[in-house]
Design a protein around this motif. Structure first.
Motif, mmCIF file in Angstrom:
data_model
loop_
_atom_site.group_PDB
_atom_site.id
_atom_site.type_symbol
_atom_site.label_atom_id
_atom_site.label_comp_id
_atom_site.label_asym_id
_atom_site.label_seq_id
_atom_site.Cartn_x
_atom_site.Cartn_y
_atom_site.Cartn_z
ATOM 1 N N ASP A 206 5.873 27.641 24.430
ATOM 2 C CA ASP A 206 7.082 27.681 25.253
ATOM 3 C C ASP A 206 8.084 28.691 24.703
ATOM 4 N N ASP A 207 8.301 28.650 23.399
ATOM 5 C CA ASP A 207 9.260 29.576 22.796
ATOM 6 C C ASP A 207 8.766 31.012 22.884
ATOM 7 N N TRP A 208 7.477 31.226 22.653
ATOM 8 C CA TRP A 208 6.924 32.583 22.765
ATOM 9 C C TRP A 208 6.997 33.078 24.203
ATOM 10 N N GLY A 209 6.771 32.181 25.163
ATOM 11 C CA GLY A 209 6.893 32.571 26.563
ATOM 12 C C GLY A 209 8.299 33.006 26.912
ATOM 13 N N HIS A 210 9.285 32.307 26.373
ATOM 14 C CA HIS A 210 10.673 32.682 26.634
ATOM 15 C C HIS A 210 11.001 34.040 26.017
ATOM 16 N N ILE A 211 10.404 34.346 24.866
ATOM 17 C CA ILE A 211 10.615 35.668 24.258
ATOM 18 C C ILE A 211 10.132 36.762 25.204
ATOM 19 N N ALA A 212 8.907 36.605 25.729
ATOM 20 C CA ALA A 212 8.355 37.618 26.637
ATOM 21 C C ALA A 212 9.140 37.679 27.937
ATOM 22 N N TYR A 213 9.547 36.531 28.447
ATOM 23 C CA TYR A 213 10.234 36.486 29.742
ATOM 24 C C TYR A 213 11.628 37.103 29.655
ATOM 25 N N ARG A 214 12.309 36.860 28.531
ATOM 26 C CA ARG A 214 13.703 37.302 28.423
ATOM 27 C C ARG A 214 13.863 38.667 27.793
ATOM 28 N N THR A 215 12.985 39.026 26.846
ATOM 29 C CA THR A 215 13.181 40.279 26.103
ATOM 30 C C THR A 215 12.020 41.244 26.243
ATOM 31 N N GLY A 216 10.950 40.858 26.956
ATOM 32 C CA GLY A 216 9.864 41.788 27.220
ATOM 33 C C GLY A 216 8.635 41.566 26.362
ATOM 34 N N GLY A 217 7.510 42.122 26.838
ATOM 35 C CA GLY A 217 6.236 41.930 26.162
ATOM 36 C C GLY A 217 6.178 42.546 24.782
ATOM 37 N N GLU A 218 6.861 43.675 24.568
ATOM 38 C CA GLU A 218 6.821 44.313 23.254
ATOM 39 C C GLU A 218 7.425 43.411 22.181
ATOM 40 N N ALA A 219 8.473 42.683 22.540
ATOM 41 C CA ALA A 219 9.099 41.775 21.583
ATOM 42 C C ALA A 219 8.133 40.667 21.183
ATOM 43 N N LEU A 220 7.356 40.153 22.155
ATOM 44 C CA LEU A 220 6.386 39.114 21.828
ATOM 45 C C LEU A 220 5.254 39.683 20.975
ATOM 46 N N THR A 221 4.808 40.907 21.269
ATOM 47 C CA THR A 221 3.765 41.534 20.453
ATOM 48 C C THR A 221 4.209 41.645 19.007
ATOM 49 N N ARG A 222 5.435 42.077 18.774
ATOM 50 C CA ARG A 222 5.957 42.186 17.406
ATOM 51 C C ARG A 222 6.002 40.826 16.736
ATOM 52 N N GLN A 223 6.417 39.799 17.490
ATOM 53 C CA GLN A 223 6.500 38.447 16.929
ATOM 54 C C GLN A 223 5.126 37.935 16.529
ATOM 55 N N ILE A 224 4.141 38.093 17.394
ATOM 56 C CA ILE A 224 2.803 37.596 17.105
ATOM 57 C C ILE A 224 2.183 38.357 15.940
ATOM 58 N N LEU A 225 2.341 39.682 15.909
ATOM 59 C CA LEU A 225 1.798 40.462 14.804
ATOM 60 C C LEU A 225 2.404 40.023 13.472
ATOM 61 N N ALA A 226 3.713 39.797 13.457
ATOM 62 C CA ALA A 226 4.371 39.354 12.228
ATOM 63 C C ALA A 226 3.834 38.002 11.780
ATOM 64 N N LEU A 227 3.610 37.094 12.738
ATOM 65 C CA LEU A 227 3.126 35.760 12.388
ATOM 66 C C LEU A 227 1.675 35.792 11.918
ATOM 67 N N VAL A 228 0.852 36.642 12.534
ATOM 68 C CA VAL A 228 -0.534 36.771 12.088
ATOM 69 C C VAL A 228 -0.571 37.269 10.645
ATOM 70 N N VAL A 229 0.269 38.263 10.343
ATOM 71 C CA VAL A 229 0.324 38.782 8.964
ATOM 72 C C VAL A 229 0.747 37.686 8.006
ATOM 73 N N HIS A 230 1.758 36.900 8.390
ATOM 74 C CA HIS A 230 2.226 35.815 7.520
ATOM 75 C C HIS A 230 1.153 34.747 7.365
ATOM 76 N N SER A 231 0.436 34.418 8.440
ATOM 77 C CA SER A 231 -0.540 33.326 8.351
ATOM 78 C C SER A 231 -1.740 33.716 7.505
ATOM 79 N N TYR A 232 -2.236 34.926 7.642
ATOM 80 C CA TYR A 232 -3.397 35.347 6.876
ATOM 81 C C TYR A 232 -3.028 35.918 5.519
ATOM 82 N N GLY A 233 -1.801 36.402 5.392
ATOM 83 C CA GLY A 233 -1.376 36.927 4.110
ATOM 84 C C GLY A 233 -1.184 35.875 3.063
ATOM 85 N N SER A 234 -1.070 34.590 3.502
ATOM 86 C CA SER A 234 -0.857 33.508 2.533
ATOM 87 C C SER A 234 -2.148 32.883 2.053
ATOM 88 N N LEU A 235 -3.301 33.312 2.611
ATOM 89 C CA LEU A 235 -4.582 32.708 2.244
ATOM 90 C C LEU A 235 -5.012 33.136 0.854
#
Length: 235
Positions: A206-235
């Motif tokens: 829901d929160d990610w959908g609101h990011i894309a809906y309100r600020t655009g797809g590029e903002a969501l891409t940046r958010q997801i990429l940052a989270l993927v780096v954080h999730s796998y970088g901690s392994l």
């Protein structure tokens, strides 16, 4: 309802928030209930890392995240013991009960969160990374979340394998569902790897959908990429 001390409350949430935790009346209580539910759900699911949760739920604010984790331990919602400090502590029995209570009493204005059946489907997907086991689990998951307000889905257009995010637009005379973000892949397995990662975090859609809906797809891409780096970088 009436608690063990004879105090009367309008709702079980009031009894918990004001009676158990001692918070004063506030017009942000519902928002804080939602944040608490999402934090507890993330800890219970166990897929996200502390670094990822800090980035996603607390906008990268490390002091705020550390304080919140310490607060959860101080009120008994997590179980910090031995080598597991407050920042890495799992949910306590009380924490699981509070999570279930918040799920059951969720305000209809908030999007319902699929829980046990979704977690089990994703667990099956992880155990059967290759072949029919994962595909069956992901297909079952997609059927279970298809009517949500914001939905990530797998698609294929020609030779391109896609993950799309659709949302319900409310700015027209009749609400319509439309694609608000998409990411193409040349390989279905890579696409499914990312979709499995997204599915395990369905409580954040829901929160990610609101990011894309309100600020655009590029903002969501940046958010997801940052989270993927954080999730796998901690392994």
């Amino acid at each position: 309802m009436e608690d063990d001390e004879g105090r009367k409350w309008h709702t079980v949430r009031d009894a918990f928030w004001h009676g158990e935790l001692g918070f004063p009346t506030s017009n942000v209580a519902n928002e804080q209930h939602e944040l608490l539910l999402r934090v507890l759900t993330g800890i219970y699911a166990g897929w996200s890392s502390p670094s990822e949760d800090r980035q996603d739920l607390f906008l990268g604010n490390t002091p705020a995240w550390r304080f919140y984790m310490c607060w959860l331990a101080s009120v008994g919602l997590t179980y910090a013991l031995g080598h597991l400090g407050a920042l890495d502590a799992p949910l306590s029995t009380k924490g699981r009960s509070v999570m279930m209570m918040l799920q059951a009493t969720r305000d209809p204005a908030w999007e319902p969160l699929p829980m046990s059946e979704v977690i089990e489907a994703i667990a099956r997907a992880e155990r059967g990374r290759e072949g029919h086991a994962r595909e069956e689990a992901l297909t079952a998951f997609e059927r279970g979340v298809g009517l949500r307000r914001f939905v990530f889905a797998r698609e294929q257009v020609g030779r391109s394998f896609l993950i799309t995010l659709t949302g319900i637009a409310t700015d027209a005379r009749m609400p319509t569902r439309r694609v608000i973000w998409s990411q193409p892949f040349t390989d279905a397995t890579v696409r499914d790897d990312l979709f499995t990662w997204l599915a395990a975090r369905v409580h954040r859609w829901d929160d990610w959908g609101h990011i894309a809906y309100r600020t655009g797809g590029e903002a969501l891409t940046r958010q997801i990429l940052a989270l993927v780096v954080h999730s796998y970088g901690s392994l």
